[in-house]
Design a protein around this motif. Structure first.
Motif, PDB file in Angstrom:
ATOM      1  N   MET C   1      33.048  29.912  43.321  1.00 18.63           N
ATOM      2  CA  MET C   1      33.810  28.890  42.609  1.00 18.63           C
ATOM      3  C   MET C   1      34.500  27.911  43.568  1.00 18.63           C
ATOM      4  SD  MET C   1      35.550  31.334  39.738  1.00 18.63           S
ATOM      5  CE  MET C   1      36.699  30.118  39.081  1.00 18.63           C
ATOM      6  N   ASP C   2      34.961  28.424  44.746  1.00 22.10           N
ATOM      7  CA  ASP C   2      35.543  27.497  45.720  1.00 22.10           C
ATOM      8  C   ASP C   2      34.535  26.407  46.075  1.00 22.10           C
ATOM      9  OD1 ASP C   2      37.926  28.818  45.814  1.00 22.10           O
ATOM     10  OD2 ASP C   2      37.568  29.838  47.720  1.00 22.10           O
TER      11      ASP C   2
ATOM     12  N   LEU D  80      44.621  29.511  53.070  1.00 23.38           N
ATOM     13  CA  LEU D  80      43.179  29.245  53.018  1.00 23.38           C
ATOM     14  C   LEU D  80      42.497  29.749  54.290  1.00 23.38           C
ATOM     15  CD1 LEU D  80      42.980  25.757  51.233  1.00 23.38           C
ATOM     16  CD2 LEU D  80      42.788  28.060  50.264  1.00 23.38           C
ATOM     17  N   SER D  83      42.073  33.351  53.699  1.00 20.73           N
ATOM     18  CA  SER D  83      41.003  33.600  52.720  1.00 20.73           C
ATOM     19  C   SER D  83      39.628  33.416  53.377  1.00 20.73           C
ATOM     20  CB  SER D  83      41.139  32.665  51.515  1.00 20.73           C
ATOM     21  OG  SER D  83      40.678  31.359  51.818  1.00 20.73           O
ATOM     22  N   ILE D  88      37.530  35.631  50.983  1.00 21.77           N
ATOM     23  CA  ILE D  88      38.065  35.685  49.626  1.00 21.77           C
ATOM     24  C   ILE D  88      37.814  34.338  48.949  1.00 21.77           C
ATOM     25  CG2 ILE D  88      40.181  35.866  48.227  1.00 21.77           C
ATOM     26  CD1 ILE D  88      41.331  37.682  50.474  1.00 21.77           C
ATOM     27  N   ASP D  89      37.189  34.358  47.789  1.00 17.07           N
ATOM     28  CA  ASP D  89      37.028  33.145  46.995  1.00 17.07           C
ATOM     29  C   ASP D  89      38.342  32.934  46.247  1.00 17.07           C
ATOM     30  OD1 ASP D  89      34.472  31.393  45.558  1.00 17.07           O
ATOM     31  OD2 ASP D  89      36.408  31.490  44.543  1.00 17.07           O
ATOM     32  N   VAL D  90      39.074  31.920  46.659  1.00 18.43           N
ATOM     33  CA  VAL D  90      40.420  31.683  46.159  1.00 18.43           C
ATOM     34  C   VAL D  90      40.406  31.345  44.661  1.00 18.43           C
ATOM     35  CG1 VAL D  90      42.241  29.937  46.249  1.00 18.43           C
ATOM     36  CG2 VAL D  90      41.503  31.074  48.346  1.00 18.43           C
ATOM     37  N   SER D  91      39.487  30.512  44.241  1.00 22.86           N
ATOM     38  CA  SER D  91      39.421  30.110  42.820  1.00 22.86           C
ATOM     39  C   SER D  91      39.180  31.331  41.945  1.00 22.86           C
ATOM     40  CB  SER D  91      38.283  29.104  42.597  1.00 22.86           C
ATOM     41  OG  SER D  91      38.343  28.060  43.542  1.00 22.86           O
ATOM     42  N   GLU D  92      38.288  32.190  42.425  1.00 20.45           N
ATOM     43  CA  GLU D  92      37.973  33.406  41.682  1.00 20.45           C
ATOM     44  C   GLU D  92      39.167  34.362  41.657  1.00 20.45           C
ATOM     45  OE1 GLU D  92      33.980  34.966  42.801  1.00 20.45           O
ATOM     46  OE2 GLU D  92      34.961  36.919  42.542  1.00 20.45           O
ATOM     47  N   ALA D  93      39.841  34.521  42.803  1.00 18.03           N
ATOM     48  CA  ALA D  93      41.000  35.415  42.882  1.00 18.03           C
ATOM     49  C   ALA D  93      42.112  34.929  41.954  1.00 18.03           C
ATOM     50  CB  ALA D  93      41.506  35.511  44.322  1.00 18.03           C
ATOM     51  N   VAL D  94      42.315  33.602  41.908  1.00 18.89           N
ATOM     52  CA  VAL D  94      43.336  33.033  41.025  1.00 18.89           C
ATOM     53  C   VAL D  94      42.954  33.289  39.567  1.00 18.89           C
ATOM     54  CG1 VAL D  94      44.299  30.846  40.161  1.00 18.89           C
ATOM     55  CG2 VAL D  94      44.213  31.281  42.625  1.00 18.89           C
ATOM     56  N   GLU D  95      41.688  33.052  39.252  1.00 16.68           N
ATOM     57  CA  GLU D  95      41.217  33.267  37.883  1.00 16.68           C
ATOM     58  C   GLU D  95      41.430  34.719  37.450  1.00 16.68           C
ATOM     59  OE1 GLU D  95      40.501  30.898  36.089  1.00 16.68           O
ATOM     60  OE2 GLU D  95      39.782  31.929  34.295  1.00 16.68           O
ATOM     61  N   ARG D  96      41.057  35.640  38.337  1.00 14.13           N
ATOM     62  CA  ARG D  96      41.214  37.066  38.036  1.00 14.13           C
ATOM     63  C   ARG D  96      42.681  37.419  37.805  1.00 14.13           C
ATOM     64  NH1 ARG D  96      37.559  39.110  42.084  1.00 14.13           N
ATOM     65  NH2 ARG D  96      39.415  39.092  43.381  1.00 14.13           N
ATOM     66  N   LYS D  97      43.565  36.858  38.653  1.00 15.55           N
ATOM     67  CA  LYS D  97      44.992  37.164  38.522  1.00 15.55           C
ATOM     68  C   LYS D  97      45.571  36.568  37.242  1.00 15.55           C
ATOM     69  CE  LYS D  97      48.643  39.193  39.317  1.00 15.55           C
ATOM     70  NZ  LYS D  97      49.636  39.313  40.358  1.00 15.55           N
ATOM     71  N   LEU D  98      45.145  35.354  36.901  1.00 11.93           N
ATOM     72  CA  LEU D  98      45.634  34.746  35.646  1.00 11.93           C
ATOM     73  C   LEU D  98      45.189  35.572  34.445  1.00 11.93           C
ATOM     74  CD1 LEU D  98      45.165  30.900  36.257  1.00 11.93           C
ATOM     75  CD2 LEU D  98      47.304  32.198  36.333  1.00 11.93           C
ATOM     76  N   LYS D 100      44.651  38.777  34.405  1.00 13.31           N
ATOM     77  CA  LYS D 100      45.495  39.968  34.424  1.00 13.31           C
ATOM     78  C   LYS D 100      46.882  39.647  33.846  1.00 13.31           C
ATOM     79  CE  LYS D 100      46.510  43.731  37.609  1.00 13.31           C
ATOM     80  NZ  LYS D 100      46.323  44.241  38.983  1.00 13.31           N
ATOM     81  N   ASN D 101      47.431  38.506  34.269  1.00 17.43           N
ATOM     82  CA  ASN D 101      48.740  38.088  33.761  1.00 17.43           C
ATOM     83  C   ASN D 101      48.696  37.765  32.274  1.00 17.43           C
ATOM     84  OD1 ASN D 101      49.963  38.393  36.219  1.00 17.43           O
ATOM     85  ND2 ASN D 101      49.952  36.219  36.750  1.00 17.43           N
TER      86      ASN D 101
END
Lengths: 114, 114, 114, 114
Positions: C1-2, D80, D83, D88-98, D100-101
């Motif tokens: 996705m990045d 960055l 990452s 680490i794919d930052v966009s994916e990690a953010v998506e996963r965390k959102l 979860k939240n």
């Protein structure tokens, strides 16, 4: 205890705890410097997102107050452990810094002798 | 001074400095909690990017060592200022935390009396 | 996705999450600045007390790696949320800072065009 | 630029800057994790001791606003960079965390499609 115990007595209790576990080897001193930062953030976490009004209310709760005291204790434990490893006299370092701050932020108010 | 001064004596010097400048109003206590974190990071900055070997070499330099002591003093000044505002007995909080850690990390080594 | 998503797309997802909960009011922006610091410390906590060897071993564990990614996501979520509130173009701010660093840390190596 | 540049493009500029200076060797990754914490504290320092009113006034000053943007850029550069080292794919990690939240903090409000 703050009233009648010396700073050295607190440091000695912390060092004793560390030495009983043979943990001196971890005090590199980069590690305790990292630990101070992490524990400071855990202390700050208790006040996160809260207004001053919410904080003063929540500090009236004894359980919360104990949690805050415990986090503060963690910061101080690592600070004093760090000072022990580097042979820093904390009282002297504080005195020197306050004197420096006195020059930086002078006060016109008559200063009473301690 | 750590040898013969009480924790309360250090706290009193910090509170006196604060009161002479009428700064108690800033100790909300969210503000000093933030200050502890910021000063902790400034302390950590001295060790940033350095290996343990580089750190032990650089700590032999008296000027560097004074800078590190000053940053540690800043962390401690805000910790004790914070404890004063919240009426936390630091020696007692440390003792309580060490006791808790003793249960969490027991040692089989014979413990000497202090 | 990045690879194929814009920075703005990530920011939009974060703002949407915030607005669905009516949380904009908490972004003062002192609060998100505090949150960035706290989440940064939680990320650092994963590496605390560990040597570089221990860290590279522990990062081979997928569960641990996911935990680290999640903490990094937290830091980035608050950074991008903060940038949204203050209308900071993150790509531009990074570019400006890198240019400043280029002057501060010049390189003699032939620089390839991107 | 946030509007039309990918996250990967920002990461690539940061990695290029690092590689031109042969600095990858410092990204251990304990070091960049420490750097994120330190830069986060420098960002927070701009808001220290200030009320929300004082902060909104001071953010109307363009020079101050640039300083804040620069500190935020520092946090993001290290995030960055970190990452990149850990893939680490930052966009994916953010998506996963959102996501979860979203489970942790459900909202009853009708959610609009993005």
């Amino acid at each position: 205890m703050d009233d009648n115990g010396t700073v050295q007595a607190v440091k000695a209790r912390i060092s004793k705890f560390r030495d009983e576990r043979d943990w001196l080897k971890y005090d590199t001193p980069k590690n305790p410097a990292i630990a101070i930062s992490i524990e400071a953030a855990e202390l700050l976490e208790h006040f996160q997102w809260k207004t001053d009004e919410q904080i003063s209310r929540f500090l009236r709760d004894e359980t919360k107050m104990n949690e805050v005291s415990e986090e503060l204790a963690d910061v101080i434990i690592y600070c004093l452990g760090f000072s022990d490893v580097l042979h820093i006299d904390v009282s002297e370092a504080v005195e020197r810094k306050l004197n420096k701050n006195r020059e930086k932020y002078p006060t016109t108010k008559q200063q009473l002798a301690t």
